[in-house]
Design a protein around this motif. Structure first.
Motif, PDB file in Angstrom:
ATOM      1  N   ARG A   1      28.511 -25.723  -5.157  1.00 14.66           N
ATOM      2  CA  ARG A   1      29.757 -25.574  -5.912  1.00 14.66           C
ATOM      3  C   ARG A   1      30.443 -24.279  -5.502  1.00 14.66           C
ATOM      4  O   ARG A   1      29.773 -23.280  -5.231  1.00 14.66           O
TER       5      ARG A   1
ATOM      6  N   ALA B   1      21.162 -33.321  -8.228  1.00 11.56           N
ATOM      7  CA  ALA B   1      21.454 -32.956  -9.616  1.00 11.56           C
ATOM      8  C   ALA B   1      22.370 -31.737  -9.690  1.00 11.56           C
ATOM      9  O   ALA B   1      23.125 -31.581 -10.643  1.00 11.56           O
ATOM     10  N   ARG B   2      22.283 -30.874  -8.686  1.00  8.40           N
ATOM     11  CA  ARG B   2      23.115 -29.664  -8.703  1.00  8.40           C
ATOM     12  C   ARG B   2      23.678 -29.451  -7.295  1.00  8.40           C
ATOM     13  O   ARG B   2      23.167 -28.666  -6.499  1.00  8.40           O
TER      14      ARG B   2
ATOM     15  N   ASP C   1      29.228 -21.081  -7.132  1.00 10.91           N
ATOM     16  CA  ASP C   1      28.009 -20.426  -6.644  1.00 10.91           C
ATOM     17  C   ASP C   1      28.353 -19.477  -5.478  1.00 10.91           C
ATOM     18  O   ASP C   1      27.815 -18.374  -5.393  1.00 10.91           O
TER      19      ASP C   1
ATOM     20  N   PRO D   1      22.802 -25.435 -16.244  1.00  5.80           N
ATOM     21  CA  PRO D   1      23.762 -26.112 -15.362  1.00  5.80           C
ATOM     22  C   PRO D   1      25.139 -25.449 -15.337  1.00  5.80           C
ATOM     23  O   PRO D   1      25.846 -25.536 -14.331  1.00  5.80           O
TER      24      PRO D   1
ATOM     25  N   ALA E   1      21.028 -26.766  -2.492  1.00  5.14           N
ATOM     26  CA  ALA E   1      21.767 -27.721  -3.334  1.00  5.14           C
ATOM     27  C   ALA E   1      20.936 -28.996  -3.485  1.00  5.14           C
ATOM     28  O   ALA E   1      20.184 -29.364  -2.582  1.00  5.14           O
ATOM     29  N   THR E   2      21.052 -29.629  -4.636  1.00  2.00           N
ATOM     30  CA  THR E   2      20.323 -30.885  -4.870  1.00  2.00           C
ATOM     31  C   THR E   2      21.322 -31.931  -5.370  1.00  2.00           C
ATOM     32  O   THR E   2      22.466 -31.598  -5.684  1.00  2.00           O
TER      33      THR E   2
ATOM     34  N   ALA F   1      18.672 -22.504 -11.982  1.00  2.00           N
ATOM     35  CA  ALA F   1      19.864 -23.348 -11.784  1.00  2.00           C
ATOM     36  C   ALA F   1      19.703 -24.682 -12.519  1.00  2.00           C
ATOM     37  O   ALA F   1      20.652 -25.194 -13.115  1.00  2.00           O
ATOM     38  N   ALA F   2      18.487 -25.216 -12.511  1.00  2.00           N
ATOM     39  CA  ALA F   2      18.252 -26.497 -13.204  1.00  2.00           C
ATOM     40  C   ALA F   2      18.311 -26.290 -14.718  1.00  2.00           C
ATOM     41  O   ALA F   2      18.807 -27.151 -15.455  1.00  2.00           O
TER      42      ALA F   2
END
Ligand SMILES: NC(=O)C1=CN([C@@H]2O[C@H](COP(=O)(O)OP(=O)(O)OC[C@H]3O[C@@H](n4cnc5c(N)ncnc54)[C@H](OP(=O)(O)O)[C@@H]3O)[C@@H](O)[C@H]2O)C=CC1
Ligand SMILES: CC(C)(CO)C(=O)C(=O)O
Length: 347
Positions: free
Chosen positions: A159, A155-156, A162, A116, A152-153, A112-113
């Motif tokens: 959503r 940075a991400r 997902d 994006p 979830a982070t 995921a990182a």
């Protein structure tokens, strides 16, 4: 549906063959002898989920353009190969739901990182698949695969894409093999990491998982490494998600029980595996002369312990022994394994 599989080895080969059997338009990536065999003879599935020879399109990377996009792609390479494999296929993956089938704690989050613009779903396969020879894969133990979303982070953040990818993966894969959804993917990853404690001893000794569990010296080592991993996981604050009946209360009781009683759990896990010898995915790498995923299995326990200022000597000793077998290409006898682990525990 147009389904892509990046890394059609044991797990990816099984899923590609099942998707082909269900009538999907399947394309796989592979390399070396595996790629040659799939191109020439197709992909042969045997074992508990039936027999089928698939004829997917196969090459070194997925082919896609705007008019010909994938509906779903699965990443099924070993952890150490994930980053370059995703990089090589990044253009086919933009906006396309990606299911990362990988043991260890970090696979789905790392994908995921790295990508994006790609919705990422994590998958934990509890079935056992063997790569028998180039182009031939087999299911030795059938079991469910658990799907969930990586945490979830900042940075991400979470959503809707997902969630939609998770629903799509559940629907498409659920028609091919037993699928369950888990709301606590991190807890499920930790439970799977406890299950994957069974991988190291076959890689060190050359024995099947069932044989390592039957051997009292090796079962004692396995019990110790599992208990150590449970203790580290609990210290991180994680709540184990139930997989194959391994629940949070059961694993807590396992870690607190007197050692002879605790040894019953690996015995039960061995029985559930059935009688077809299961080398586990780590010994399969050793047999093919490849580096293993061990730094992402027992090594993940050692890393998590270190992050807490603790040590995990049994897991560290098993990592070291697997690396020794990778280097020296000679298996280690059970007595020597037990002695090395006992020495590590004494410090
Ligand atoms: N086998 C099992 O029973 C289970 C495995 N898992 C997990 O699933 C994941 C996959 O394991 P498994 O299927 O056993 O692994 P395999 O090694 O059998 O399959 C991975 C395949 O991907 C290929 N590959 C690697 N990088 C690339 C690349 N860049 N391009 C094309 N092909 C590539 C490998 O080729 P090469 O051989 O040349 O490296 C190999 O054929 C691992 O995380 C494992 O821990 C989970 C549950 C069960
Ligand atoms: C499910 C299991 C334990 C099957 O052997 C596995 O994950 C592996 O071999 O890596």
């Amino acid at each position: 549906m147009r389904v892509g599989v990046i890394g059609a080895g044991a797990v990816g080969g099984v899923i590609a063959a099942l998707a082909d059997r269900a009538g999907h338009d399947v394309e796989v990536t592979a390399r070396g002898a595996q790629l040659d065999a799939i191109e020439q003879r197709g992909l042969r599935l045997t074992g508990h989920w039936g027999e089928h020879t698939a004829r997917p399109r196969a090459s070194a990377r997925l082919h896609a353009d705007e008019a010909h996009q994938f509906d779903l792609v699965l990443l099924t390479v070993k952890a150490q190969d994930a980053r370059p494999a995703l990089e090589a296929n990044a253009s086919a993956l933009a906006g396309v739901p990606l299911v990362v089938v990988q043991n260890g704690l970090g696979g789905a989050a790392a994908a995921a990182a790295q990508l994006p613009a790609t919705p990422v779903v994590g998958a934990l396969a509890l079935f056992a698949a063997s790569y028998l020879s180039p182009g031939e894969v087999s299911i030795t133990t059938p079991a469910s695969t658990y799907l969930g979303l990586p945490k979830a982070t900042d940075a991400r953040p979470a959503r809707p894409a997902d969630d939609a990818a998770l629903a799509l993966a559940e629907r498409v894969l659920g028609a091919l093999l037993p699928i369950e959804r888990t709301p606590n993917f991190e807890g499920a990853q930790w439970t799977k990491l406890i299950v994957n404690q069974i991988n190291a001893l076959p890689a060190i000794t050359g024995l099947a998982v069932q044989e390592t569990i039957t051997d009292p010296r090796l079962r004692a080592v396995l019990t110790a490494s599992m208990r150590e991993a449970v203790d580290v996981a609990r210290a991180t604050g994680v709540r184990f998600e139930t997989l194959l009946g391994l629940s949070d209360p059961l694993l807590r009781a396992f870690s607190a029980a007197p050692e002879p009683l605790a040894r019953l759990l690996p015995r039960l896990m061995g029985r559930r595996m059935g009688s077809t010898p299961n080398p586990g995915s780590t010994l399969q790498s050793i047999r093919r002369g490849q580096l293993t995923e061990i730094d992402h299995l027992n090594g993940a326990v050692v890393d998590a312990a270190r992050a807490l200022g603790r040590e995990a000597p049994v897991n560290a000793a098993l990592v070291e022994l697997v690396h020794r077998v990778e280097r020296e290409t000679e298996f280690v006898a059970p007595d020597a394994v037990a002695a090395a682990v006992a020495a590590a525990r004494r410090g």
